[in-house]
Design an enzyme around this catalytic site. Structure first.
Site, PDB file in Angstrom:
ATOM      1  N   ASP A 321     -21.172 -71.784  -9.002  1.00 42.16           N
ATOM      2  CA  ASP A 321     -21.735 -71.724 -10.351  1.00 42.16           C
ATOM      3  C   ASP A 321     -20.874 -70.805 -11.224  1.00 42.16           C
ATOM      4  O   ASP A 321     -20.985 -69.604 -11.086  1.00 42.16           O
ATOM      5  CB  ASP A 321     -23.201 -71.288 -10.339  1.00 42.16           C
ATOM      6  CG  ASP A 321     -23.509 -70.172  -9.334  1.00 42.16           C
ATOM      7  OD1 ASP A 321     -22.727 -69.928  -8.402  1.00 42.16           O
ATOM      8  OD2 ASP A 321     -24.580 -69.558  -9.486  1.00 42.16           O
ATOM      9  N   GLU A 514     -15.800 -59.621  -5.109  1.00 46.88           N
ATOM     10  CA  GLU A 514     -16.341 -60.948  -4.750  1.00 46.88           C
ATOM     11  C   GLU A 514     -15.313 -62.059  -4.951  1.00 46.88           C
ATOM     12  O   GLU A 514     -15.394 -63.099  -4.311  1.00 46.88           O
ATOM     13  CB  GLU A 514     -17.591 -61.251  -5.579  1.00 46.88           C
ATOM     14  CG  GLU A 514     -17.325 -61.281  -7.067  1.00 46.88           C
ATOM     15  CD  GLU A 514     -18.450 -61.877  -7.894  1.00 46.88           C
ATOM     16  OE1 GLU A 514     -19.341 -62.533  -7.347  1.00 46.88           O
ATOM     17  OE2 GLU A 514     -18.402 -61.687  -9.123  1.00 46.88           O
TER      18      GLU A 514
END
Length: 579
Positions: A321, A514
């Protein structure tokens, strides 16, 4: 007239009838954390830079009391509550983020796990030791009050402590946790892994599936299905067949969710196949990204807004996403308003399910249930045939997402195109060499700092120039499993590149991220809906996996490897020479 106006107010306040979000049901019943006027007013006032902050705040009292006070406030201001009054209301009725969690040091954490000895480069060994230390920083435990007063929290109660990704992600997530668990097993922490597995199995028992993450606003959408694989890794490490026997039916229940709710029929060459896609037919903006979703929906005609909001949730369910991968084929493929996730049959989702079906067959064989073993063996072989017939492209030499509406493959590059190699879901051994040639032809081997998520630059975080740890794993392990010496050597070079990027950024910033920007040397990544986050669960897990696999060869100081296609033969020859 006044009575009619208040009736209208009441409908709005109860979240019952106005606005595009009500055509489809909300993700959960909470009129604070999932839908309703309170959520709308607070999020659209943008009291916080990140919408997730508000929906992570616990309540100071029971939800019906909070709603009653809100209704009184809304009535006093004829529904147009000034921003300052909203701020005061939130301060009075909500508590700070993170109050429901406490830090937790895993009881099975030990100094100097065995795998560190395999790492020959002293700098990389010291760094791996620091990554091993990070599990203590990322450990969390849910406070008992979440169990006694569940409606005052968006957090879903978990019996066992867990490791979180880090940064804004203070709860656990579904697919992230697989790579976290791989790292934990290398760190010799099987009890922590067992507790995390138990939390996921409890969620399946409660909801029939694993939600995206442990928050009520994530209900009704899942994430890439890796629970069966988690169980396989745990059982391989511990030989805990009793735990497997106790929970095999729960694993079957989770796969049933994907069969019943996410299946799609696809025809190819006169045959009909059942494959899976991401689809979340629930209404309203995502509570944790409410204002962004609402503003994006406002750019479309009213009749198209529900579909957009459902497609955004499907994109979140994919784990990607967001990405050009879900925009392709839409009216404006560079705009998020073109998202059409559910109209695509994703390679990685079907490879993950294929792998899970194979593992379930093995599990049932191990437990002596031959009929169930045969059922899953057949499901796997049916899916393998579908992967070959529908998603494989012989000319390109890779697998590609299939566009259901336009009846064609999306031939863009994504690391997910290699997922069947990683999952072992292909039958022709030549597919590895073809996929390697595809990697060369796509010029992916010329990227020195990691494998890009796509070659499209849209500003979305699952696109160029970002690179993500789990996607490196899909390609590296997909190639490393091959008997081909050439494929194995490329896998090592890609691992060296990624470790170098992680190590160099850690050396400068003392943090793991991340995602990474690989366009101009390795940097922390960017783009998407929020600032890049530190931590970081799955990045740590993949780094430890690569350090374990290649510890005798990886270097902290080598210049990052630039592998132009013509260099492959030379690299291979050098690797085969006696050291």
């Amino acid at each position: 007239m006044q009575g009619r106006t208040w009736g209208l107010h009441l409908l709005l306040l109860l979240g019952l009838g106005l606005g595009s979000q009500e055509a489809l049901p909300p993700a959960c019943e909470s009129q604070i954390y999932c839908h309703g006027e309170l959520l709308r007013q607070v999020q659209m006032a943008k009291l916080y830079q990140d919408d997730k902050q508000f929906v992570d705040m616990p309540l100071s009292s029971a939800p019906d009391q909070v709603l009653r006070h809100f209704h009184e406030l809304a009535q006093a201001y004829n529904l147009s509550i000034p921003r300052q009054e909203l701020q005061v209301f939130v301060q009075e009725h909500f508590r700070a983020v993170g109050q429901e969690l406490q830090p937790w040091t895993p009881e099975d954490w030990r100094d100097s796990p065995q795998f560190l000895q395999k790492i020959l480069d002293p700098k990389l060994r010291a760094w791996a030791g620091q990554l091993h230390q990070l599990w203590k920083k990322l450990g969390k435990k849910v406070k008992p009050e979440v169990l006694s007063h569940p409606k005052q929290f968006s957090l879903i109660y978990s019996r066992h402590p867990f490791i979180v990704p880090g940064g804004r992600f203070v709860e656990f997530y579904y697919w992230d946790s697989y790579w976290v668990m791989e790292g934990l097993l290398l760190s010799e922490m099987p009890e922590t892994v067992k507790g995390m597995l138990q939390n996921f199995l409890d969620l399946v028992q409660t909801y029939g599936y694993v939600p995206n993450g442990a928050r009520v606003y994530y209900l009704q959408r899942s994430q890439p299905p890796l629970l069966t694989l988690m169980m396989d890794r745990y059982v391989a490490h511990t030989n805990d067949t009793t735990f497997l026997r106790d929970h095999i039916e729960t694993l079957a229940l989770e796969l049933d969710f994907w069969t019943k709710n996410r299946s799609i029929s696809v025809s190819s060459r006169g045959k009909s196949y059942s494959l899976n896609h991401y689809e979340v037919p629930y209404g309203g903006p995502r509570p944790e990204s409410y204002s962004k979703d609402e503003e994006l929906a406002a750019t479309l005609p009213e009749g198209n807004r529900d579909a957009l909001l459902a497609e955004l949730k499907a994109g979140a369910e994919s784990g990607w996403d967001f990405s050009s991968r879900w925009l392709v084929g839409g009216p404006n493929p560079s705009s998020l308003s073109s998202i059409r996730t559910s109209k695509l049959v994703p390679v990685d989702l079907n490879a993950f399910l294929c792998q899970a079906e194979g593992l379930m067959s093995n599990f049932y064989s191990r437990l002596g249930n031959d009929s169930e073993a045969a059922k899953y063996r057949n499901l796997r072989s049916e899916r393998m045939a579908a992967l070959k017939d529908v998603l494989w492209d012989e000319d390109k030499g890779a697998w590609f997402d299939y566009d259901l509406e336009n009846e064609r493959k999306n031939l863009q590059f994504y690391p997910s195109n290699f997922a069947p190699l990683w999952a072992g879901c292909f039958s022709d051994p030549d597919d590895v060499d073809k996929a390697l040639k595809y990697l060369e032809d796509s010029r992916i081997l010329t990227y020195q700092y990691g494998i890009p998520t796509s070659l499209q630059e849209t500003g979305q975080q699952w696109d160029f120039p970002n690179a993500w740890a789990p996607l490196q794993d899909l390609v590296i392990r997909g190639l490393a499993k091959s008997p081909s010496a050439k494929a194995q050597e490329v896998a090592f070079q890609l691992a060296q590149n990624w470790i170098q990027t992680n190590f160099d950024v850690y050396s400068k910033k003392s943090a793991m991220y991340e995602k990474y920007d690989i366009s101009n040397g390795g940097q922390p990544g960017g783009g998407g809906e929020y600032e890049v986050q530190e931590g970081f669960g799955w990045t740590n897990g993949v780094a430890l996996m690569l350090l374990d696999r290649y510890g005798d060869r990886l270097s902290s100081g080598a210049q990052t490897t630039f592998l132009a296609p013509h260099c492959l033969a030379a690299a291979l020859l050098l690797s085969l020479l006696p050291q």
